[in-house]
Design a protein around this motif. Structure first.
Motif, PDB file in Angstrom:
ATOM      1  N   MET A   7       0.860  -1.180   0.000  1.00 56.01           N
ATOM      2  CA  MET A   7       0.000   0.000   0.000  1.00 56.01           C
ATOM      3  C   MET A   7       0.901   1.237   0.000  1.00 56.01           C
ATOM      4  N   PRO A   8       0.857   2.057  -1.069  1.00 52.62           N
ATOM      5  CA  PRO A   8       1.756   3.212  -1.146  1.00 52.62           C
ATOM      6  C   PRO A   8       1.299   4.349  -0.251  1.00 52.62           C
ATOM      7  N   ALA A  13       1.232  12.432   6.049  1.00 53.59           N
ATOM      8  CA  ALA A  13       0.676  12.062   7.351  1.00 53.59           C
ATOM      9  C   ALA A  13      -0.265  10.876   7.230  1.00 53.59           C
ATOM     10  N   GLN A  14      -0.311  10.221   6.089  1.00 53.71           N
ATOM     11  CA  GLN A  14      -1.254   9.137   5.850  1.00 53.71           C
ATOM     12  C   GLN A  14      -0.826   7.880   6.583  1.00 53.71           C
ATOM     13  N   GLU A  15      -1.792   7.202   7.204  1.00 49.23           N
ATOM     14  CA  GLU A  15      -1.528   5.945   7.888  1.00 49.23           C
ATOM     15  C   GLU A  15      -2.156   4.757   7.175  1.00 49.23           C
ATOM     16  N   THR A  16      -3.272   4.982   6.459  1.00 48.95           N
ATOM     17  CA  THR A  16      -3.937   3.907   5.750  1.00 48.95           C
ATOM     18  C   THR A  16      -4.340   4.367   4.350  1.00 48.95           C
ATOM     19  N   GLY A  17      -4.648   3.423   3.486  1.00 49.55           N
ATOM     20  CA  GLY A  17      -5.159   3.713   2.148  1.00 49.55           C
ATOM     21  C   GLY A  17      -6.334   2.816   1.855  1.00 49.55           C
ATOM     22  N   ILE A  18      -7.141   3.200   0.862  1.00 47.33           N
ATOM     23  CA  ILE A  18      -8.332   2.434   0.511  1.00 47.33           C
ATOM     24  C   ILE A  18      -8.246   2.017  -0.952  1.00 47.33           C
ATOM     25  N   VAL A  67      -6.312  -0.004   4.614  1.00 48.46           N
ATOM     26  CA  VAL A  67      -5.129  -0.865   4.716  1.00 48.46           C
ATOM     27  C   VAL A  67      -3.952   0.000   5.163  1.00 48.46           C
ATOM     28  N   PRO A  68      -3.181  -0.416   6.171  1.00 47.93           N
ATOM     29  CA  PRO A  68      -2.038   0.382   6.627  1.00 47.93           C
ATOM     30  C   PRO A  68      -1.009   0.581   5.517  1.00 47.93           C
ATOM     31  N   VAL A  69      -0.410   1.780   5.467  1.00 51.39           N
ATOM     32  CA  VAL A  69       0.642   2.078   4.495  1.00 51.39           C
ATOM     33  C   VAL A  69       1.819   1.137   4.737  1.00 51.39           C
ATOM     34  N   PRO A 125     -13.906   8.952   4.674  1.00 48.79           N
ATOM     35  CA  PRO A 125     -12.554   9.473   4.929  1.00 48.79           C
ATOM     36  C   PRO A 125     -11.846   9.758   3.628  1.00 48.79           C
ATOM     37  N   LYS A 126     -11.130  10.858   3.587  1.00 54.36           N
ATOM     38  CA  LYS A 126     -10.402  11.266   2.387  1.00 54.36           C
ATOM     39  C   LYS A 126      -8.905  11.140   2.619  1.00 54.36           C
TER      40      LYS A 126
END
Length: 342
Positions: A7-8, A13-18, A67-69, A125-126
């Motif tokens: 997951m890139p 400050a991002q912790e997760t991605g969708i 999903v965690p980065v 969430p964005k």
């Protein structure tokens, strides 16, 4: 051989991605440039490429679930035997079928009643659109930037929002010629094979060589091959860590052999500069002033098990196809160091 797709990071400050959609199914043949999934940002969906040729062997993350980065979301394998045949087919989210309209029935006259407050809208969430490593751009924008010699990394540093579009490339080229003087290419590799090679040099080969110098030797060999230079052509590489006062210039480090890498430094104009940032928390560093190009930077990648290799070059002096061949060869040397003994 198996390769992880992680997951890139789409924001500092991002912790997760969708993941909003999988574009390939388990078992599908994929090329390195094929889009395998789409990641959601606050402005658009961003296409993520496979990065390696092979089969989509396994999918480890569902669509619509944070999903965690840095977490592995899929596996690309060159061996068809690794395909998870029990995995269900993935698919992009689809609209639910509309139900048939019910037959209208007479209803009594509505009685006045107190209005109920509207339920508050639930906002999804964005994710921020800026990247912590890989630059987000449309395939057309990447192609036009390569053709015109425009550095996407410099556009980002100048404030162009991501993902970069074709119109941004056109504006950048018209706005200032300084942007178009250099191009940049980036590749992300596993760091474990290179670190194992360094341990082997220290323990089994009993040679004291700094990692930065080994990178210089590998890079010299890759540059010699990409530019089709013979061994009789002198090739000087200027290598350093973050501190420029520790820089050393080596002549033909790719031909020196392991025990020759600690020899006397050369005094000459470098054909390549190498900057090793892996001992620092930096993912990029561009010192002020003019620098000799091409310039290679090795830094810690978006996840602990990876390294980012970035090549900055002048397209007027080094063709993009030669730059690509250089990075491909260097990535192969770092992945299989013992096959490229100095």
């Amino acid at each position: 051989m198996a390769h992880d797709i992680i997951m890139p990071a789409l924001g500092m400050a991002q912790e997760t991605g969708i993941i909003v959609a999988w574009k390939k199914q388990p078992g599908d043949v994929v090329k390195a440039g094929d889009v395998v999934m789409e990641i959601e940002t606050d402005k658009s969906t961003v296409e993520i490429e496979a990065g390696h040729d092979g089969y989509l062997a396994k999918v480890l993350a569902e669509t619509g679930v944070p999903v965690p980065v840095g977490q592995v979301v899929a596996i690309i394998s060159t061996d068809a035997a690794d395909i998870d045949k029990s995995a269900p087919k993935t698919s992009a989210p689809a609209e639910a079928p509309k139900a048939a309209a019910p037959t209208p029935t007479p209803t009594p006259e509505p009685q006045p009643a107190a209005a109920k407050p509207a339920a508050p809208a639930v906002e999804r969430p964005k994710l921020p659109a800026a990247t912590g490593g890989r630059i987000l751009a449309s395939p057309k924008a990447r192609r036009e930037a390569q053709e015109r010699g425009i550095d996407l990394g410099r556009l980002v540093r100048l404030g162009v929002p991501q993902p970069i579009r074709s119109a941004d490339i056109a504006k950048a080229g018209d706005a200032t010629g300084s942007i178009a003087r250099t191009s940049q290419m980036r590749v992300t590799i596993e760091r474990r094979p290179f670190e194992k090679f360094l341990s082997w040099i220290d323990s089994d080969a009993n040679v004291a060589v700094e990692a930065t110098v080994v990178w210089a030797a590998f890079a010299a060999g890759s540059l010699r091959r990409a530019l089709e230079l013979g061994n009789d052509t002198p090739l000087v590489v200027n290598a350093s860590g973050f501190a420029e006062e520790n820089a050393i210039a080596l002549t033909n480090p790719d031909l020196a052999g392991l025990r020759g890498l600690d020899g006397e430094a050369a005094i000459a104009a470098p054909a390549l500069t190498v900057l090793d940032l892996t001992a620092t928390p930096l993912s990029d560093y561009r010192p002020a002033g003019e620098r000799a190009l091409p310039n290679l930077t090795i830094a810690n990648g978006p996840a602990p098990d990876y390294l980012d290799i970035v090549l900055e070059f002048d397209p007027a002096e080094m063709k993009p196809i030669s730059a690509l061949e250089f990075l491909k060869d260097l990535a192969e040397r770092a992945h299989n160091p013992l096959r490229h003994l100095l």
